[in-house]
Motif scaffolding. Structure first.
Motif, PDB file in Angstrom:
ATOM      1  N   THR A 296       0.795  -1.136   0.062  1.00  0.00           N
ATOM      2  CA  THR A 296      -0.012  -0.011   0.004  1.00  0.00           C
ATOM      3  C   THR A 296       0.887   1.316   0.029  1.00  0.00           C
ATOM      4  OG1 THR A 296      -1.787  -1.209   1.253  1.00  0.00           O
ATOM      5  CG2 THR A 296      -1.954   1.123   0.996  1.00  0.00           C
ATOM      6  N   LEU A 297       1.668   1.333   1.158  1.00  0.00           N
ATOM      7  CA  LEU A 297       2.545   2.608   1.107  1.00  0.00           C
ATOM      8  C   LEU A 297       3.818   2.259   2.038  1.00  0.00           C
ATOM      9  CD1 LEU A 297       2.301   5.722   0.013  1.00  0.00           C
ATOM     10  CD2 LEU A 297       2.338   6.032   2.372  1.00  0.00           C
ATOM     11  N   PRO A 298       4.657   1.399   1.543  1.00  0.00           N
ATOM     12  CA  PRO A 298       5.869   0.841   2.413  1.00  0.00           C
ATOM     13  C   PRO A 298       6.555   2.031   3.279  1.00  0.00           C
ATOM     14  CG  PRO A 298       6.349   0.652   0.122  1.00  0.00           C
ATOM     15  CD  PRO A 298       4.746   0.977   0.278  1.00  0.00           C
ATOM     16  N   ALA A 315       7.146  -2.055  -9.500  1.00  0.00           N
ATOM     17  CA  ALA A 315       6.100  -1.086  -9.699  1.00  0.00           C
ATOM     18  C   ALA A 315       4.770  -1.395  -9.278  1.00  0.00           C
ATOM     19  CB  ALA A 315       6.288  -0.559 -11.166  1.00  0.00           C
ATOM     20  N   VAL A 316       4.511  -1.562  -8.111  1.00  0.00           N
ATOM     21  CA  VAL A 316       3.143  -2.110  -7.762  1.00  0.00           C
ATOM     22  C   VAL A 316       2.700  -1.356  -6.564  1.00  0.00           C
ATOM     23  CG1 VAL A 316       3.770  -4.398  -8.353  1.00  0.00           C
ATOM     24  CG2 VAL A 316       4.021  -3.908  -5.883  1.00  0.00           C
ATOM     25  N   GLY A 317       1.521  -1.351  -6.416  1.00  0.00           N
ATOM     26  CA  GLY A 317       0.793  -0.635  -5.232  1.00  0.00           C
ATOM     27  C   GLY A 317       1.062   0.746  -5.107  1.00  0.00           C
ATOM     28  N   GLY A 318       1.604   1.398  -3.775  1.00  0.00           N
ATOM     29  CA  GLY A 318       2.024   2.555  -3.688  1.00  0.00           C
ATOM     30  C   GLY A 318       3.383   3.178  -3.847  1.00  0.00           C
ATOM     31  N   LEU A 319       4.163   2.170  -4.544  1.00  0.00           N
ATOM     32  CA  LEU A 319       5.696   2.332  -4.723  1.00  0.00           C
ATOM     33  C   LEU A 319       5.594   3.448  -5.765  1.00  0.00           C
ATOM     34  CD1 LEU A 319       6.892  -1.327  -4.025  1.00  0.00           C
ATOM     35  CD2 LEU A 319       7.830   0.894  -3.052  1.00  0.00           C
TER      36      LEU A 319
END
Length: 398
Positions: A296-298, A315-319
């Motif tokens: 989500t947002l590491p 390049a997934v989620g919030g990255l």
């Protein structure tokens, strides 16, 4: 500035003991919101809290410890039910303007009308989404609960605090009204992870490429993909070393994967490191790798940027929201260890981007993700939700 029309903002979070990422975020949000609102903290009973400007109302949910390993899902639901009842009690007295929920389960239950109790404006912070996690992230019981509450929470929430544009899209796809969704990320402060240096600490470009992974050792984090990428680096004769900080359910399998790949001399499992000691790990590395399948947002991306270290990530989620590709780091396709290996190999051959990306990350992160910056955005969104006309900086409403 006009007079504020809200007495309190409640924050419902089961932990709030500072022992987990969600609890840390909730407490930091509370500190920021307490500058503008009266804040009512609603933790699970047994959690001791004392935060300036905040009241504490423990939620007396059922004691389900006797269920042992089967307790997680019923305990989650029991807390959500109790938190909703407590919020309704405050709302009936006209003393709760909004409830900030740190779980879909709380939002799903608290947002429902209850008799003559006024509808509570609920704000949901999207720390994750069951529909965005790989199979096996949660056990079957918890998965079933999350599948039931998630769409109900999105539909019922008056405000969805999406931590990234990716989470905003997921919320809308699951029923949230687009006009109720705001992208407000978590923040980061240097003292949270022990960073003391006020100036950027240049990265050393000598020796083998020093790669750092920080996080849970679980399927969604993709550490197996990073290990496979490192095996490819070793087979290609590239000099590197990898330090893995963290523990989790996949640790044993990951250690076996390292041994089978013949790279035990280049990969070091460090285990748990106190968060206050993490800054030294970041400053000692040359690049931070985040090979997640879903994220989500590491927090590690925020910590790496605040420490001035480049990130190579999926390049997934919030990255993609946190890592500016080609500016503060490099993004590669998810589930692609070959692409990850190629990106790391390129940095082994040419180290110069590490310095430029690290400096750019150090400049960008506090500008966009400092807690005061994101706290102001959250306060503004909650103020609009509660019908607040205005507030004085540092004041507390009646």
């Amino acid at each position: 500035m006009g007079e504020r029309l809200v007495s309190r903002v409640g924050i419902a979070c089961r932990g709030l003991d500072g022992q987990g990422a969600v609890a840390n975020v909730a407490l930091r949000q509370a500190r920021e919101l307490a500058r503008r609102f009266r804040v009512l903290l609603m933790p699970e009973r047994g959690v001791e809290l004392a935060l300036p400007g905040c009241e504490v109302q423990p939620v007396r949910s059922l004691d389900l410890g006797w269920l042992r390993r089967f307790a997680h899902a019923p305990r989650e639901y029991a807390f959500a039910s109790a938190a909703a009842r407590e919020a309704w009690r405050w709302a009936r007295r006209g003393e709760l303007g909004a409830l900030l929920c740190h779980a879909h389960s709380v939002a799903a239950l608290a947002a429902r009308p209850r008799g003559t109790t006024p509808r509570i404006p609920c704000a949901l912070v999207t720390h994750g989404d069951i529909f965005d996690r790989p199979r096996g992230t949660y056990d079957a019981r918890l998965t079933a609960l999350y599948r039931w509450v998630t769409p109900r929470a999105y539909r019922g929430a008056s405000l969805v605090v999406a931590l990234s544009p990716h989470m905003a899209r997921l919320a809308i796809a699951r029923g949230a009204e687009p006009g109720r969704v705001r992208v407000i990320p978590n923040g980061i402060a240097a003292e949270e992870f022990g960073l003391e240096a006020a100036e950027w600490q240049p990265v050393s470009l000598d020796g083998p490429l020093r790669i750092l992974y920080v996080g849970r050792l679980a399927i969604e984090k993709g550490v197996d993909l990073l290990i496979d990428a490192c095996r490819r680096l070793a087979n290609g004769g590239h000099p590197f070393c990898l330090e893995i900080v963290g523990t989790g359910p996949d640790e044993r399998a990951l250690r076996e994967r390292v041994a089978e790949g013949g790279i035990s001399d280049r990969v070091r499992f460090v285990g748990t490191v106190p968060r206050q000691s993490l800054a030294a790990r970041y400053l000692a590395c040359q690049v931070v790798s985040i090979p997640s399948r879903s994220d989500t947002l590491p927090t590690v991306a925020l910590e790496a940027g605040r420490a001035g270290r480049a990130v190579v990530a999926s390049a997934v989620g919030g990255l993609p929201f946190l890592v500016a590709d080609g500016e503060t780091g490099c993004l590669v396709p998810g589930e692609d260890p070959a692409a990850l290996a190629d990106a790391l190999a390129a940095l082994i051959r040419d180290r110069e981007p590490l310095a430029a990306w690290g400096r750019a990350a150090w400049e960008r992160t506090p500008r966009l993700f400092d807690w005061e910056v994101v706290g102001e955005s959250l306060a503004q969104a909650l103020g609009e939700l509660c019908g607040v006309v205005g507030w004085e900086e540092g004041s507390h409403g009646a």
